[in-house]
Design a protein around this motif. Structure first.
Motif, PDB file in Angstrom:
ATOM      1  N   LYS A   5       0.835  -1.190   0.000  1.00  0.00           N
ATOM      2  CA  LYS A   5       0.000   0.000   0.000  1.00  0.00           C
ATOM      3  C   LYS A   5       0.876   1.248   0.000  1.00  0.00           C
ATOM      4  O   LYS A   5       2.096   1.175   0.228  1.00  0.00           O
ATOM      5  CB  LYS A   5      -0.917   0.001   1.224  1.00  0.00           C
ATOM      6  N   TYR A   6       0.258   2.402  -0.263  1.00  0.00           N
ATOM      7  CA  TYR A   6       0.967   3.667  -0.156  1.00  0.00           C
ATOM      8  C   TYR A   6       1.274   3.937   1.322  1.00  0.00           C
ATOM      9  O   TYR A   6       0.539   3.488   2.220  1.00  0.00           O
ATOM     10  CB  TYR A   6       0.115   4.809  -0.728  1.00  0.00           C
ATOM     11  N   PRO A   7       2.341   4.655   1.605  1.00  0.00           N
ATOM     12  CA  PRO A   7       2.710   4.893   3.007  1.00  0.00           C
ATOM     13  C   PRO A   7       1.734   5.789   3.763  1.00  0.00           C
ATOM     14  O   PRO A   7       1.652   5.726   4.986  1.00  0.00           O
ATOM     15  CB  PRO A   7       4.093   5.563   2.898  1.00  0.00           C
ATOM     16  N   GLU A   8       0.970   6.615   3.040  1.00  0.00           N
ATOM     17  CA  GLU A   8       0.084   7.552   3.721  1.00  0.00           C
ATOM     18  C   GLU A   8      -1.218   7.715   2.937  1.00  0.00           C
ATOM     19  O   GLU A   8      -1.206   7.819   1.712  1.00  0.00           O
ATOM     20  CB  GLU A   8       0.768   8.918   3.866  1.00  0.00           C
ATOM     21  N   TYR A   9      -2.350   7.750   3.654  1.00  0.00           N
ATOM     22  CA  TYR A   9      -3.664   7.922   3.042  1.00  0.00           C
ATOM     23  C   TYR A   9      -4.413   9.067   3.716  1.00  0.00           C
ATOM     24  O   TYR A   9      -4.098   9.464   4.846  1.00  0.00           O
ATOM     25  CB  TYR A   9      -4.491   6.632   3.153  1.00  0.00           C
ATOM     26  N   SER A 405      -9.812  -1.769 -10.067  1.00  0.00           N
ATOM     27  CA  SER A 405     -10.341  -0.855  -9.051  1.00  0.00           C
ATOM     28  C   SER A 405      -9.287  -0.496  -8.021  1.00  0.00           C
ATOM     29  O   SER A 405      -9.128   0.677  -7.649  1.00  0.00           O
ATOM     30  CB  SER A 405     -11.549  -1.503  -8.373  1.00  0.00           C
ATOM     31  N   ALA A 406      -8.525  -1.495  -7.558  1.00  0.00           N
ATOM     32  CA  ALA A 406      -7.500  -1.247  -6.546  1.00  0.00           C
ATOM     33  C   ALA A 406      -6.406  -0.320  -7.072  1.00  0.00           C
ATOM     34  O   ALA A 406      -5.918   0.561  -6.347  1.00  0.00           O
ATOM     35  CB  ALA A 406      -6.895  -2.569  -6.085  1.00  0.00           C
ATOM     36  N   ALA A 407      -6.034  -0.477  -8.335  1.00  0.00           N
ATOM     37  CA  ALA A 407      -4.941   0.338  -8.892  1.00  0.00           C
ATOM     38  C   ALA A 407      -5.369   1.779  -9.130  1.00  0.00           C
ATOM     39  O   ALA A 407      -4.644   2.720  -8.788  1.00  0.00           O
ATOM     40  CB  ALA A 407      -4.440  -0.298 -10.188  1.00  0.00           C
ATOM     41  N   VAL A 408      -6.564   1.991  -9.719  1.00  0.00           N
ATOM     42  CA  VAL A 408      -6.949   3.358 -10.083  1.00  0.00           C
ATOM     43  C   VAL A 408      -7.473   4.154  -8.890  1.00  0.00           C
ATOM     44  O   VAL A 408      -7.610   5.373  -8.978  1.00  0.00           O
ATOM     45  CB  VAL A 408      -8.009   3.380 -11.208  1.00  0.00           C
ATOM     46  N   THR A 409      -7.751   3.492  -7.770  1.00  0.00           N
ATOM     47  CA  THR A 409      -8.180   4.218  -6.570  1.00  0.00           C
ATOM     48  C   THR A 409      -7.067   4.323  -5.535  1.00  0.00           C
ATOM     49  O   THR A 409      -7.267   4.890  -4.463  1.00  0.00           O
ATOM     50  CB  THR A 409      -9.409   3.545  -5.925  1.00  0.00           C
ATOM     51  N   GLY A 410      -5.892   3.747  -5.843  1.00  0.00           N
ATOM     52  CA  GLY A 410      -4.750   3.896  -4.945  1.00  0.00           C
ATOM     53  C   GLY A 410      -4.732   2.941  -3.779  1.00  0.00           C
ATOM     54  O   GLY A 410      -3.979   3.156  -2.818  1.00  0.00           O
ATOM     55  N   ARG A 411      -5.505   1.878  -3.818  1.00  0.00           N
ATOM     56  CA  ARG A 411      -5.458   0.919  -2.716  1.00  0.00           C
ATOM     57  C   ARG A 411      -4.201   0.055  -2.772  1.00  0.00           C
ATOM     58  O   ARG A 411      -3.855  -0.599  -1.788  1.00  0.00           O
ATOM     59  CB  ARG A 411      -6.716   0.044  -2.716  1.00  0.00           C
TER      60      ARG A 411
END
Length: 433
Positions: A5-9, A405-411
């Motif tokens: 995942k990205y480090p920050e949401y 969906s996971a890729a284009v929403t940043g999950r």
């Protein structure tokens, strides 16, 4: 395959979108592209045209002119609204299809994958023909990454969806091969039998070819009583003797629907003529389903049938069984026996007189039962394998949608993703060709 995942949401303030990467921008589709209307194509349609004419159902004609040149994502305005298309080149769209002019700094491929996640059923108008508005599409929320990330996400999805699509295609090919095997098994069993050493004879029927020498080849009427059902009309939907009855679409291949059957008046004087008995073979006589057959298994204590169905009943249950003849009917439809004048168009009606005169093969009863049992065993195994392939296709499609969906929403974070060394880039694949 697992992804980090990205480090920050941060909160996107959109319920269905949830959290998004901290450095992404909360926007909408209008930040990614402009939506343009398609136009009538009649003045530019040409059989010699070099540009595709595209509607919500896909390409359907050619045009001598084009509306747009370059990358674009096409969005259905009316009809098929949930199938976005990516196109790169010159094209014309009609008024049932929007096209987009992609904004500077936006990856058209990212926009395409993003469009695949739009909940079209939420926006579509509640009419018989679904439709979308520019306003709904332009204001659809989006979590927008940088151009670099958009491009990287698109590269990642191009690669991963291609892999999944290849697996789906492989399973679809397997299903087609299994279908062909099923047809071949049935055709061989009901025309050649199970003993490859048995003497053969010419059947005298072109589509049957040679058959075992001890089998009978006679008109259907010699072995089966054939009776059409009772004519349906509004008056007969009322009366003192309402009974459940079968219609054409209740009789599918080797399956009969007995749920919520309509009622029709069958007075006592006609009941014996039209009442079904367990073991009767039901055959569709008209429309595009001529010859489609199933066996009545006696699921209801009392049931009748409409005129669009033939009922075939063995004249002697010690000589014939519908279990075997069901497969004969399936093979006959596969071989195109019930077509009109050899032009491969299904005949409008298979009349009782026609069906009585068709010549088919009739082995001894014991052999009919043995062949039917063998077909059931083989077909059951084929069906199990087919079901497994269909389930895998369903899983792969779900996996594909979830990954997009996971890729284009940043999950998931694919910024560091690189294709495997064994994977060809589009350029190297072209060189290999």
């Amino acid at each position: 395959m697992t992804f980090q995942k990205y480090p920050e949401y941060k909160d996107s303030d959109v319920e269905w979108l949830g959290e998004m990467p901290g450095h992404w921008i909360r926007g909408s589709l209008k930040n990614l592209a402009w939506i343009r209307n398609g136009k009538d194509y009649k003045d530019v349609e040409s059989s010699d045209g070099e540009y595709p004419v595209i509607g919500s159902g896909g390409m359907f004609s050619k045009a001598s002119q084009y509306l747009h040149d370059g990358e674009s994502v096409l969005l259905g305005r009316k009809g098929t609204i949930d199938k976005p298309l990516y196109i790169n080149g010159r094209f014309w769209t009609v008024d049932t299809m929007f096209y987009t002019e992609v904004a500077k700094g936006t990856s058209a491929k990212f926009l395409y994958y993003y469009a695949l996640t739009i909940p079209f059923e939420f926006y579509s108008t509640s009419t018989a023909l679904p439709s979308m508005t520019q306003g709904d599409l332009l204001n659809h929320p989006a979590a927008i990454p940088s151009n670099f990330e958009q491009t990287q996400i698109a590269r990642f999805l191009d690669h991963e969806t291609a892999r999944i699509d290849a697996l789906i295609e492989e399973q679809q090919r397997l299903i087609e091969l299994l279908k062909e095997k099923r047809q071949a098994v049935i055709s061989h069993a009901v025309t050649k039998g199970l003993d490859p050493t048995v003497p053969m004879k010419d059947s005298g029927v072109e589509w049957l070819g040679e058959v075992p020498a001890h089998w009978d080849v006679v008109p259907t009427n010699y072995r089966y009583e054939i009776q059409l059902g009772r004519m349906l009309n509004e008056q007969r939907a009322q009366g003192d003797h309402l009974k459940p009855y079968l219609r054409v679409f209740d009789v599918q291949w080797n399956a009969i629907n007995t749920t919520d059957l309509p009622l029709m008046d069958f007075p006592p004087e006609v009941q014996s003529m039209y009442r079904l008995k367990s073991g009767d073979l039901m055959v569709n006589e008209g429309g595009s389903y001529v010859g489609r057959s199933a066996i009545w298994r006696g699921d209801l204590d009392e049931c009748y049938y409409q005129k669009a169905l033939h009922r075939l009943r063995p004249r002697d249950v010690k000589s014939d069984t519908a279990e075997f003849f069901l497969h004969v009917m399936e093979m006959a439809t596969q071989q195109g026996v019930f077509v009109a004048g050899g032009n491969q168009t299904t005949i409008d009606h298979l009349t009782a007189e026609q069906l009585r005169q068709y010549r088919f093969v009739f082995p001894p009863l014991a052999e009919q039962l043995q062949i039917a049992e063998n077909i059931t065993d083989v077909v059951s195994k084929i069906q199990n394998t087919t079901s497994e392939a269909e389930q895998l296709i369903g899983y792969l499609k779900e996996r594909r949608s979830a990954l997009i969906s996971a890729a284009v929403t940043g999950r998931i974070d694919v910024r560091g993703w690189q294709p495997p060394a064994s994977a060809k880039t589009p350029e190297s694949a072209q060189e290999a060709m």
